[in-house]
Design a protein around this motif. Structure first.
Motif, PDB file in Angstrom:
ATOM      1  N   LEU A  36       0.819  -1.212   0.000  1.00 51.72           N
ATOM      2  CA  LEU A  36       0.000   0.000   0.000  1.00 51.72           C
ATOM      3  C   LEU A  36       0.854   1.263   0.000  1.00 51.72           C
ATOM      4  N   ALA A  37       2.048   1.181   0.584  1.00 56.25           N
ATOM      5  CA  ALA A  37       2.911   2.359   0.646  1.00 56.25           C
ATOM      6  C   ALA A  37       3.416   2.782  -0.725  1.00 56.25           C
ATOM      7  N   LEU A  38       3.228   1.946  -1.743  1.00 58.08           N
ATOM      8  CA  LEU A  38       3.663   2.290  -3.097  1.00 58.08           C
ATOM      9  C   LEU A  38       2.605   3.067  -3.866  1.00 58.08           C
ATOM     10  N   GLY A  39       1.493   3.449  -3.196  1.00 57.84           N
ATOM     11  CA  GLY A  39       0.422   4.181  -3.867  1.00 57.84           C
ATOM     12  C   GLY A  39       0.829   5.598  -4.234  1.00 57.84           C
ATOM     13  N   CYS A  40      -0.068   6.281  -4.947  1.00 57.09           N
ATOM     14  CA  CYS A  40       0.234   7.637  -5.416  1.00 57.09           C
ATOM     15  C   CYS A  40      -0.906   8.602  -5.128  1.00 57.09           C
ATOM     16  N   SER A  41      -1.632   8.401  -4.024  1.00 60.81           N
ATOM     17  CA  SER A  41      -2.715   9.303  -3.661  1.00 60.81           C
ATOM     18  C   SER A  41      -2.152  10.614  -3.115  1.00 60.81           C
ATOM     19  N   PRO A  42      -2.987  11.647  -2.948  1.00 60.04           N
ATOM     20  CA  PRO A  42      -2.498  12.898  -2.351  1.00 60.04           C
ATOM     21  C   PRO A  42      -1.873  12.703  -0.975  1.00 60.04           C
ATOM     22  N   VAL A  43      -2.368  11.750  -0.198  1.00 59.53           N
ATOM     23  CA  VAL A  43      -1.779  11.500   1.118  1.00 59.53           C
ATOM     24  C   VAL A  43      -0.412  10.850   0.971  1.00 59.53           C
ATOM     25  N   ILE A  86      -9.204   9.736   1.319  1.00 60.72           N
ATOM     26  CA  ILE A  86      -8.314  10.387   0.353  1.00 60.72           C
ATOM     27  C   ILE A  86      -7.247   9.414  -0.150  1.00 60.72           C
ATOM     28  N   SER A  87      -6.745   8.571   0.740  1.00 64.68           N
ATOM     29  CA  SER A  87      -5.664   7.659   0.357  1.00 64.68           C
ATOM     30  C   SER A  87      -6.143   6.436  -0.408  1.00 64.68           C
ATOM     31  N   GLY A  88      -7.453   6.175  -0.380  1.00 67.15           N
ATOM     32  CA  GLY A  88      -7.975   5.007  -1.075  1.00 67.15           C
ATOM     33  C   GLY A  88      -7.858   3.713  -0.301  1.00 67.15           C
ATOM     34  N   ILE A  89      -7.513   3.792   0.971  1.00 64.89           N
ATOM     35  CA  ILE A  89      -7.422   2.605   1.831  1.00 64.89           C
ATOM     36  C   ILE A  89      -8.743   2.469   2.571  1.00 64.89           C
TER      37      ILE A  89
END
Length: 289
Positions: A36-43, A86-89
């Motif tokens: 999950l830490a490889l995501g690209c959300s604003p957070v 916001i993060s999608g989690i």
């Protein structure tokens, strides 16, 4: 944290995918956090220092309430919910990650209703034992703080968190120990998986080893982990390790980072010291004839 194999980057989950075919595998949650830490959300794109400082302030405010506080903790739910959105989690993923620790929290507070019998007013004319309030408060603190910490790790990653902690003044030795511990968890689990597969191949259908066999397996796991740690330490010394891990570069501080930090800081302090739930309750009581 990523690995290299044949020129292709692999996450921890890819490395242990054969061992994590079941969703209940002990490595599954940690590996998904790394993924999950490889995501690209604003957070995800926020400065790790900002996310770390904001989360620490949130945890400090939540844990500073008295033992029977329940209503005052409820507004703090907005932080994990907003960050999750916001993060999608999804909240369901967060709940699945926190579920293994829930029995321990319930065990800690299960006796409170029996030990704390002092009456506390729920509404005018209705009183219940204070232990029920303290039990509910423990559960709320658990859900709020661990949800915030899970989101922090899942949107930042351990290497970036270590670098942020160093920039915020945490001793380099402490950061190195935390990062090496995170890495060692997967190394020990890898050794354990090898031993489990070896046992299954030689056990002729016996899924659970007897206690004497299990004790010997644990002893061998400790010895193999010690040998693996010694080899790892020697390899690090050969590469110039001086007691501290090199810090990865952080993102530059942007306007969005300042808005995120200041906005949540003001809100946390207002929720902690102004008590909007109490104000709302007083207003409702005044409105009722």
């Amino acid at each position: 944290m990523a690995f290299r194999n044949g020129g292709k980057a692999r996450t921890i989950r890819d490395r242990f995918e054969p061992a994590m075919s079941g969703t209940t595998h002990p490595l599954a949650t940690l590996a998904r956090v790394d993924e999950l830490a490889l995501g690209c959300s604003p957070v995800h794109r926020l400065d790790p220092r900002v996310k770390l400082a904001t989360t620490l302030l949130f945890v400090l405010c939540v844990t500073s309430f008295d033992a029977h506080a329940v209503a005052g903790l409820l507004p703090f739910v907005c932080f994990p919910l907003v960050v999750s959105r916001i993060s999608g989690i999804s909240p369901a993923r967060i709940g699945k990650a926190l579920r293994p620790a829930l029995p321990f929290v319930l065990a800690m507070g299960s006796l409170n209703p029996l030990l704390d019998r002092a009456p506390v007013a729920l509404i005018p004319g209705v009183e219940i034992a204070g232990g029920w309030f303290s039990l509910t408060s423990i559960l709320l603190r658990f859900l709020l703080t661990l949800s915030a910490l899970f989101l922090l790790t899942a949107t930042t990653g351990m290497p970036a968190l270590g670098a942020a902690a160093r920039r915020l003044g945490v001793p380099a030795g402490v950061v190195s120990v935390l990062l090496l511990t995170w890495r060692a968890i997967f190394l020990i689990a890898e050794e354990g998986e090898r031993m489990r597969r070896a046992h299954d191949l030689r056990a002729f259908g016996v899924k659970r080893p007897a206690w004497p066999v299990a004790a010997r397996l644990v002893g061998h796991l400790l010895l193999r982990s010690l040998e693996r740690a010694q080899r790892l330490h020697q390899a690090m010394l050969a590469r110039g390790f001086d007691g501290t891990l090199p810090a990865r570069p952080l993102l530059r501080f942007h306007l969005r980072d300042g808005v995120f930090l200041m906005g949540w800081t003001v809100l946390f302090l207002l929720l902690r010291f102004d008590d909007p739930v109490l104000r709302l309750g007083v207003w409702l009581m005044e409105c009722i004839p």
